[in-house]
Design an enzyme around this catalytic site. Structure first.
Site, PDB file in Angstrom:
ATOM      1  N   ASP A  89       0.681  -1.262  -0.319  1.00 32.99           N
ATOM      2  CA  ASP A  89      -0.306   0.127   0.044  1.00 32.99           C
ATOM      3  C   ASP A  89       0.742   1.298   0.008  1.00 32.99           C
ATOM      4  O   ASP A  89       2.018   1.372   0.828  1.00 32.99           O
ATOM      5  CB  ASP A  89      -0.803   0.005   1.289  1.00 32.99           C
ATOM      6  CG  ASP A  89      -2.023   0.791   1.110  1.00 32.99           C
ATOM      7  OD1 ASP A  89      -1.762   1.987   0.539  1.00 32.99           O
ATOM      8  OD2 ASP A  89      -2.842   1.029   2.723  1.00 32.99           O
ATOM      9  N   ASP A  91      -0.565   4.428  -0.045  1.00 31.36           N
ATOM     10  CA  ASP A  91      -1.639   5.599   0.641  1.00 31.36           C
ATOM     11  C   ASP A  91      -1.961   6.160  -1.033  1.00 31.36           C
ATOM     12  O   ASP A  91      -2.011   5.933  -1.940  1.00 31.36           O
ATOM     13  CB  ASP A  91      -0.532   5.785   1.524  1.00 31.36           C
ATOM     14  CG  ASP A  91      -0.642   5.736   2.850  1.00 31.36           C
ATOM     15  OD1 ASP A  91      -1.526   4.614   2.723  1.00 31.36           O
ATOM     16  OD2 ASP A  91      -0.582   6.372   3.925  1.00 31.36           O
ATOM     17  N   HIS A 116      -0.744  -0.573  -4.728  1.00 29.64           N
ATOM     18  CA  HIS A 116      -1.694   0.229  -4.701  1.00 29.64           C
ATOM     19  C   HIS A 116      -1.375   1.657  -4.066  1.00 29.64           C
ATOM     20  O   HIS A 116      -0.972   2.394  -3.349  1.00 29.64           O
ATOM     21  CB  HIS A 116      -3.301  -0.707  -4.585  1.00 29.64           C
ATOM     22  CG  HIS A 116      -3.197  -0.642  -2.990  1.00 29.64           C
ATOM     23  ND1 HIS A 116      -3.165   0.100  -2.492  1.00 29.64           N
ATOM     24  CD2 HIS A 116      -2.865  -1.641  -2.263  1.00 29.64           C
ATOM     25  CE1 HIS A 116      -3.247  -0.302  -1.089  1.00 29.64           C
ATOM     26  NE2 HIS A 116      -3.483  -1.821  -0.957  1.00 29.64           N
ATOM     27  N   GLU A 118      -3.936   5.299  -3.876  1.00 30.25           N
ATOM     28  CA  GLU A 118      -5.807   5.701  -3.422  1.00 30.25           C
ATOM     29  C   GLU A 118      -6.143   6.904  -4.520  1.00 30.25           C
ATOM     30  O   GLU A 118      -4.788   7.597  -3.865  1.00 30.25           O
ATOM     31  CB  GLU A 118      -6.042   5.197  -2.002  1.00 30.25           C
ATOM     32  CG  GLU A 118      -5.184   6.527  -1.060  1.00 30.25           C
ATOM     33  CD  GLU A 118      -5.522   5.665   0.357  1.00 30.25           C
ATOM     34  OE1 GLU A 118      -5.889   6.618   1.131  1.00 30.25           O
ATOM     35  OE2 GLU A 118      -5.028   4.676   0.080  1.00 30.25           O
ATOM     36  N   CYS A 126      -7.920   5.501   7.208  1.00 33.94           N
ATOM     37  CA  CYS A 126      -8.440   4.177   6.639  1.00 33.94           C
ATOM     38  C   CYS A 126      -9.978   4.046   5.990  1.00 33.94           C
ATOM     39  O   CYS A 126     -11.319   4.946   5.569  1.00 33.94           O
ATOM     40  CB  CYS A 126      -8.484   3.269   7.772  1.00 33.94           C
ATOM     41  SG  CYS A 126      -9.402   1.417   7.538  1.00 33.94           S
ATOM     42  N   ARG A 161      -6.910   2.308  -6.601  1.00 34.42           N
ATOM     43  CA  ARG A 161      -7.778   1.758  -5.455  1.00 34.42           C
ATOM     44  C   ARG A 161      -8.842   3.355  -5.528  1.00 34.42           C
ATOM     45  O   ARG A 161      -8.181   4.660  -5.475  1.00 34.42           O
ATOM     46  CB  ARG A 161      -6.714   1.590  -4.421  1.00 34.42           C
ATOM     47  CG  ARG A 161      -8.202   2.026  -2.874  1.00 34.42           C
ATOM     48  CD  ARG A 161      -7.375   2.027  -1.661  1.00 34.42           C
ATOM     49  NE  ARG A 161      -8.049   2.241  -0.585  1.00 34.42           N
ATOM     50  CZ  ARG A 161      -8.137   3.300   0.675  1.00 34.42           C
ATOM     51  NH1 ARG A 161      -7.021   1.666   1.129  1.00 34.42           N
ATOM     52  NH2 ARG A 161      -7.998   3.394   1.685  1.00 34.42           N
ATOM     53  N   GLU A 191     -12.610  -0.435  -3.081  1.00 32.11           N
ATOM     54  CA  GLU A 191     -12.514  -0.530  -2.201  1.00 32.11           C
ATOM     55  C   GLU A 191     -13.916   0.313  -0.797  1.00 32.11           C
ATOM     56  O   GLU A 191     -14.848   0.904  -1.683  1.00 32.11           O
ATOM     57  CB  GLU A 191     -11.498   1.129  -1.337  1.00 32.11           C
ATOM     58  CG  GLU A 191     -11.847   1.117  -0.466  1.00 32.11           C
ATOM     59  CD  GLU A 191     -10.861  -0.266   1.410  1.00 32.11           C
ATOM     60  OE1 GLU A 191     -11.553  -1.271   1.137  1.00 32.11           O
ATOM     61  OE2 GLU A 191      -9.820  -0.224   2.020  1.00 32.11           O
ATOM     62  N   ASN A 213     -11.176  -6.096  -0.607  1.00 34.89           N
ATOM     63  CA  ASN A 213      -9.770  -6.268   0.916  1.00 34.89           C
ATOM     64  C   ASN A 213     -11.026  -7.177   2.347  1.00 34.89           C
ATOM     65  O   ASN A 213     -11.706  -6.035   1.629  1.00 34.89           O
ATOM     66  CB  ASN A 213     -10.182  -4.776   0.559  1.00 34.89           C
ATOM     67  CG  ASN A 213      -9.692  -4.336   2.181  1.00 34.89           C
ATOM     68  OD1 ASN A 213      -9.216  -5.406   2.657  1.00 34.89           O
ATOM     69  ND2 ASN A 213      -9.879  -3.224   2.240  1.00 34.89           N
TER      70      ASN A 213
END
Length: 298
Positions: A89, A91, A116, A118, A126, A161, A191, A213
């Site tokens: 991840d 972010d 990934h 986002e 989160c 993501r 997500e 996820n």
């Protein structure tokens, strides 16, 4: 042994082949390299390194505190120890397009197989918390285009993501996914989907592999592997599961020691020294130095 002997290029190639097999690939989260070794030994297909887990391991909440350098070091220590592909991840990419480019090159050099990124505004939060703020589509598209240009290994997988489900609805979220694929995303990570119908709609809308996820205590129903396979999901991650299991056991154990003044009643809940040495392949090191494993474990 000390590091895995399979090159990052082969791991990435293996990951792409596995994605093309049509089988669901299971990626439990690892909060340290030893957990990654267990994931491999238990027969899973890959290892996941969660941004939340990395932050939590440093005593921080998952709200964008970690730096690129910190997560690259954390994830590289996990990736080097296993023959499995490791997905991490990143972010929001740790900045704008140039920062994203550097991040991709750093983690590719560190031996990761995929990452990934986002579409939240930084500082992020989160993915299963409320009131997330999403960047404009064109801003995320630019980051994905940059990431795709920055990678040197074509088998390094860049996943986009999107956290837009709660704020923009499913239809606009799918429009985002299509734009991200057009920009060069190799996979899509939708997500915080609400239902199986959400996953069905995503699978119908995009042609690239998709990731689910299955985090605990979140907005998504915990679907089993049969359900996910039937929905056409390609990869499932269990991001914080191993850390949650470990932290609950540690907390209970500390309570017992505080109450009873000894850990005697906890021994049957512990990994034994013998089992630890089996996981670490301790005996294999004897091939280099007979002074290392010259004892017997009862």
């Amino acid at each position: 042994m000390i590091t895995n002997q399979i090159s990052p290029y082969v791991k990435r190639e293996n990951f792409v082949k596995a994605l093309n097999s049509g089988k669901l690939l299971r990626f439990p989260g690892a909060y340290n390299p030893m957990v990654a070794m267990l994931i491999e030994q238990k027969g899973f297909e890959g290892v996941y390194v969660s941004g939340a887990v990395m932050a939590n391991s440093m005593g921080l909440p998952d709200i964008g505190f970690t730096t690129m350098t910190e997560v690259c070091l954390f994830a590289s220590q996990i990736a080097r120890i296993t023959a499995l592909p490791t997905l991490m991840d990143i972010d929001t990419g740790f900045g704008e397009s140039m920062n994203v480019a550097r991040c991709i090159q750093e983690i590719e050099h560190a031996g990761l197989s995929a990452c990934h990124m986002e579409d939240q505004v930084n500082p992020k939060r989160c993915g299963h918390l409320d009131n997330k703020t999403i960047v404009p589509v064109n801003e995320m598209v630019q980051k994905i285009q940059t990431a795709a240009k920055a990678k040197s290994d074509p088998n390094f997988m860049i996943m986009a993501r999107t956290d837009a489900r709660a704020s923009e609805g499913l239809e606009k979220t799918i429009d985002r996914m299509k734009a991200y694929v057009d920009a060069g995303a190799d996979m899509i990570f939708p997500e915080a989907m609400y239902s199986e119908a959400d996953f069905e709609a995503v699978r119908k809308a995009v042609s690239v592999p998709i990731l689910a996820n299955m985090t605990e205590f979140g907005k998504s129903k915990l679907l089993n592997t049969t359900q996910l396979s039937n929905l056409g999901v390609n990869v499932v991650i269990y991001p914080v599961t191993t850390q949650r299991l470990a932290m609950k056991a540690v907390e209970d154990g500390l309570d017992t020691i505080k109450e009873k003044g000894t850990q005697e009643d906890l021994l049957d809940k512990m990994q034994t020294r013998k089992r630890l040495y089996e996981v670490l392949k301790y005996e294999d090191y004897n091939a280099f130095d007979s002074q290392i494993y010259n004892f017997k474990l009862e």
